[in-house]
Design an enzyme around this catalytic site. Sequence first.
Site: not given
Ligand code: DAU
Length: 354
Positions: A133-134
């Site tokens: 969705d990104e």
């Molecule tokens: O939306 C689909 C996407 O979801 C996929 O295409 C990506 O491959 C997948 O990694 C994921 O991306 P996000 O960036 O949304 O996922 P992430 O788990 O890295 O982060 C989720 C949310 O949490 C984002 O708003 C950033 C935040 N976050 C992330 C980490 C790692 C934090 O607040 N603290 C953190 O340490």
Amino acid sequence: MIFVTGGAGFIGANFVLDWLAENDESIVNIDKLTYAGNLESLSSLQGDNRHIFVQGDIGDASLISELLEKHQPRAVINFAAESHVDRSIHGPEAFIQTNVVGTFHLLEAIRAYWNKLDGNSKQNFRLLHVSTDEVYGSLAKDEPAFTETHQYEPNSPYSASKAASDHLVHSYHHTYGLPVLTTNCSNNYGPYHFPEKLIPLIIVNALAGKSLPVYGDGQQIRDWLYVKDHCSAIRRVLAAGTSGETYNVGGWNEKPNLEIVHTVCSLLDELRPRADKQGYAEPISFVTDRLGHDRRYAIDARKIERELDWKPVETFDTGIRKTVQWYLDNQDWVANVQSGAYRDWVEKNYQERS
Ligand code: DAU
Ligand code: NAD
């Protein structure tokens, strides 16, 4: 038989396991085994001759061509990608190499193979490209959720590289008639999720008594789907989707990050109370925000529900409970992925966040 690329990663491994649990059609699983690829996630398939693993790069067109000729699959499902937004900010090149150049070489190999097929084999062949969705960019709080016709507005090197791959896949359908399907899914969570992503990172840090890093104000919204529901959607699209179409996949579960972190901590409080009687949420720490951080994603999943009769099985409450329990029950898997390379990444990503 079918081909799966990236089947040693989080979603790919869940897909391979679920596919072989549901039917006997074999899988050739091609994975480069980057830091995110983990054959331990597939250890239950040892000795199962329906699973043929090949370590290889989707960008290696001659390897892919050779494998296609040898095994004559009826479909290829492309999960292989660099997938972590923070890593794409620190080092975009690998994202361009795999997600753009790699997808291009994969498409070329598949096009040559497909051109030589005839009759029903040619007509029924499918390439299913798994996307995100990104690619649609960021939504304001009150904007409607992303439909399949939403304009592409990717904001990170990761989402831009996925958008490029989606466009390439679409162009091979439009120009050469290659029968393709594309899925754009929201955030997944569940078993075998590498602990660089929010939910598994919070679980493993909380259990280790470490800081729980929340970027910015923690009010960014993501739309969460249990990984096994994503896998069932992919199976459904492969079985019944219309060639050339895109299907958005989501669970209607929009949640701010801070709420996710508190939910995980409450479940840990219930399932594995801390010996010192403190709550797991105690070390939540607000840290410097992600560069260019998208504020909100939301998927409108009505097309796949209406046209393909697909619906998720899990609610967020049931899915997150299963997920936390899985991490509690699989501490060896967690310990084994926290190698030196993992620790180097954690230091690089979090050291500079005040
Ligand atoms: O939306 C689909 C996407 O979801 C996929 O295409 C990506 O491959 C997948 O990694 C994921 O991306 P996000 O960036 O949304 O996922 P992430 O788990 O890295 O982060 C989720 C949310 O949490 C984002 O708003 C950033 C935040 N976050 C992330 C980490 C790692 C934090 O607040 N603290 C953190 O340490
Ligand atoms: P992941 O990072 O956990 O796994 C990616 C897998 O691809 C790994 O096994 C890795 O070794 C392999 N790989 C990387 N480069 C490769 C290459 N050049 N050739 C062959 N294999 C290679 O990713 P994931 O979270 O399982 O995501 C899988 C797919 O789903 C990606 O395309 C991603 O963009 C998409 N997606 C992910 C989410 C999510 O929330 N995780 C949501 C929507 C879409």
